[in-house]
Design an enzyme around this catalytic site. Structure first.
Site, PDB file in Angstrom:
ATOM      1  N   HIS A 206       0.794  -1.239   0.000  1.00  0.00           N
ATOM      2  CA  HIS A 206       0.000   0.000   0.000  1.00  0.00           C
ATOM      3  C   HIS A 206       0.824   1.287   0.000  1.00  0.00           C
ATOM      4  O   HIS A 206       0.271   2.366  -0.132  1.00  0.00           O
ATOM      5  CB  HIS A 206      -0.979   0.024   1.178  1.00  0.00           C
ATOM      6  CG  HIS A 206      -0.327   0.255   2.516  1.00  0.00           C
ATOM      7  ND1 HIS A 206       0.334  -0.726   3.195  1.00  0.00           N
ATOM      8  CD2 HIS A 206      -0.230   1.372   3.280  1.00  0.00           C
ATOM      9  CE1 HIS A 206       0.808  -0.241   4.331  1.00  0.00           C
ATOM     10  NE2 HIS A 206       0.487   1.026   4.407  1.00  0.00           N
TER      11      HIS A 206
HETATM   12  N1  UDP Z   1      -3.585  -5.422   9.212  1.00  0.00           N
HETATM   13  C1  UDP Z   1      -4.859  -5.908   9.440  1.00  0.00           C
HETATM   14  N2  UDP Z   1      -5.604  -6.286   8.359  1.00  0.00           N
HETATM   15  C2  UDP Z   1      -5.153  -6.212   7.078  1.00  0.00           C
HETATM   16  C3  UDP Z   1      -3.840  -5.732   6.861  1.00  0.00           C
HETATM   17  C4  UDP Z   1      -3.083  -5.320   7.947  1.00  0.00           C
HETATM   18  O1  UDP Z   1      -5.300  -6.002  10.583  1.00  0.00           O
HETATM   19  O2  UDP Z   1      -5.890  -6.553   6.155  1.00  0.00           O
HETATM   20  C5  UDP Z   1      -2.779  -4.999  10.378  1.00  0.00           C
HETATM   21  C6  UDP Z   1      -1.445  -5.679  10.473  1.00  0.00           C
HETATM   22  O3  UDP Z   1      -1.560  -6.914  11.144  1.00  0.00           O
HETATM   23  C7  UDP Z   1      -0.631  -4.660  11.262  1.00  0.00           C
HETATM   24  C8  UDP Z   1      -1.202  -3.344  10.803  1.00  0.00           C
HETATM   25  O4  UDP Z   1      -2.471  -3.633  10.235  1.00  0.00           O
HETATM   26  O5  UDP Z   1      -0.843  -4.804  12.650  1.00  0.00           O
HETATM   27  C9  UDP Z   1      -0.304  -2.703   9.799  1.00  0.00           C
HETATM   28  O6  UDP Z   1      -0.938  -1.635   9.231  1.00  0.00           O
HETATM   29  P1  UDP Z   1      -0.524  -0.995   7.836  1.00  0.00           P
HETATM   30  O7  UDP Z   1       0.171  -2.006   7.026  1.00  0.00           O
HETATM   31  O8  UDP Z   1      -1.758  -0.375   7.288  1.00  0.00           O
HETATM   32  O9  UDP Z   1       0.433   0.205   8.264  1.00  0.00           O
HETATM   33  P2  UDP Z   1       1.993   0.340   8.555  1.00  0.00           P
HETATM   34  O10 UDP Z   1       2.357  -0.655   9.608  1.00  0.00           O
HETATM   35  O11 UDP Z   1       2.720   0.143   7.291  1.00  0.00           O
HETATM   36  O12 UDP Z   1       2.134   1.737   9.062  1.00  0.00           O
END
Ligand code: UDP
Length: 355
Positions: A206
């Protein structure tokens, strides 16, 4: 500190706040939660409040869907109003989103101390909107909760006083420990999707650097296609939008599903043969569940996992994404524990109450 305003708005922030809010309540801190509205779909927001048993936000600002500048500006204005009305002793922000920066700027201009959870992370790539958000938030903050020693080093290198920095460990490790067992009883997400344990790769994509560049996006999908095993891909709303903008079709081995709740995601992570992701949180969760990971980026903020052999970078433009994925599969790293002992939320709440 007796009363705190927490500003959250994006999926990973709900997960981080779930564990810290619980600890704050245990320490008798009154917490007023503000949801900026950055993520607003039910499966990107409400599901986390339900599953993680969080109280609904006291204020819902409904700000999302605009450009970075629009969103951040509108959030600052609205958060400022909340702070003036609520008169907290501090404002708590998480991570690196527009909601983080808006909360920090609104507070610091009102001379309200800012607490930043996940301070000191750096990709050293200033083209990432997240990098700008984290640097500016760290420099506005009064309490900087760093997950690792590396994060502390980055803060000190930028001239931030050691007295402001607290080594907390990583709150996402707390969340993994707290909810990991609960996830086992959350329903059979694998069967529902039609995959078997250790016979698929879980992927998330994403980040703007991957989804805003059609060539890069296509290279990732081609890599997934060539990998062989089924790829379970919970599709982030911005990714879905970009797929349609570029007219990209998904290869046949990709099982594209809507974003799943946290407990379902934990089960998909635990049972994957490999995780391929550009998410910061998912990289670490791969390690928490001892699943090898390929990070679909040129750099990562969580460098300790690359050093320990759990995480493998597939930089932009790499023609060998599938080769990196194949090499990583079954390739476990060294036994390290860089993220604390699962007491980060407790350390943060205690620090806040005592300062
Ligand atoms: N996550 C979730 N469902 C999904 C995809 C990700 O619950 O379909 C959770 C994942 O387990 C993690 C968090 O969302 O705890 C990560 O979020 P994201 O990838 O949106 O953001 P980033 O960590 O890159 O800031």
């Amino acid at each position: 500190m007796k009363k705190i305003v927490t500003v959250i708005g994006a999926r990973p922030q709900f997960i981080k706040a779930a564990v810290v809010s619980r600890a704050c309540a245990n320490y008798g801190i009154e917490e007023v939660v503000v949801h900026t509205g950055q993520h607003f779909d039910a499966n990107m927001s409400d599901v986390f409040f339900d599953e993680l048993e969080m109280r609904p936000p006291a204020h819902n600002l409904g700000i999302g869907g605009g450009s970075h500048g629009q969103n951040t500006g509108r959030m600052i204005e609205a958060v400022e109003r909340v702070i003036i009305g609520e008169k907290p002793d501090g404002v708590l922000v998480y991570g690196d989103t527009d909601s983080t920066l808006a909360g920090a700027l609104a507070a610091v201009k009102l001379h309200v101390p800012v607490a930043h959870v996940e301070a000191g992370l750096r990709s050293f790539n200033r083209r990432m909107p997240e990098e700008i958000n984290r640097v500016l938030t760290d420099h506005a903050a009064d309490w900087l909760f760093a997950p690792t020693h590396t994060a502390i080093r980055h803060l000190k290198n930028e001239g931030i006083a050691a007295s402001k920095i607290c080594l907390s460990g990583d709150v996402m490790f707390d969340a993994a420990l707290f909810y990991g067992t609960k996830a086992e009883h959350s329903g059979d997400v694998l069967r529902h999707i039609g995959v078997s344990p250790k016979a698929y790769c879980l992927a998330t994509v994403h980040r703007a650097e991957n989804t805003d560049d059609p060539k890069r996006f296509r290279a990732i999908l081609d890599g997934f296609n060539a990998y062989g095993l089924p790829i379970v891909l919970p599709v982030h709303p911005r990714t879905r939008a970009q797929l349609s903008v570029f007219g990209l079709t998904l290869p046949g081995n990709i099982k594209a599903i809507a974003p799943v709740g946290y407990l379902g995601m934990v089960m998909l992570e635990k049972n994957a043969a490999l995780i391929a992701t550009d998410s910061g949180g998912v990289q670490k969760e791969a390690f928490f569940y001892r699943v090898p990971c390929v990070t679909l980026r040129g750099e990562t903020e969580w460098t300790e996992l690359v050093e320990a052999g759990w995480n493998h970078l597939a930089p932009p433009g790499a023609s060998d994404i599938q080769a990196t994925m194949k090499a990583a599969t079954g390739n476990t790293g060294r036994d390290v524990s860089p993220y604390g002992k699962g007491q980060a939320a407790e350390i943060i709440a205690k620090h806040l109450v005592e300062n």
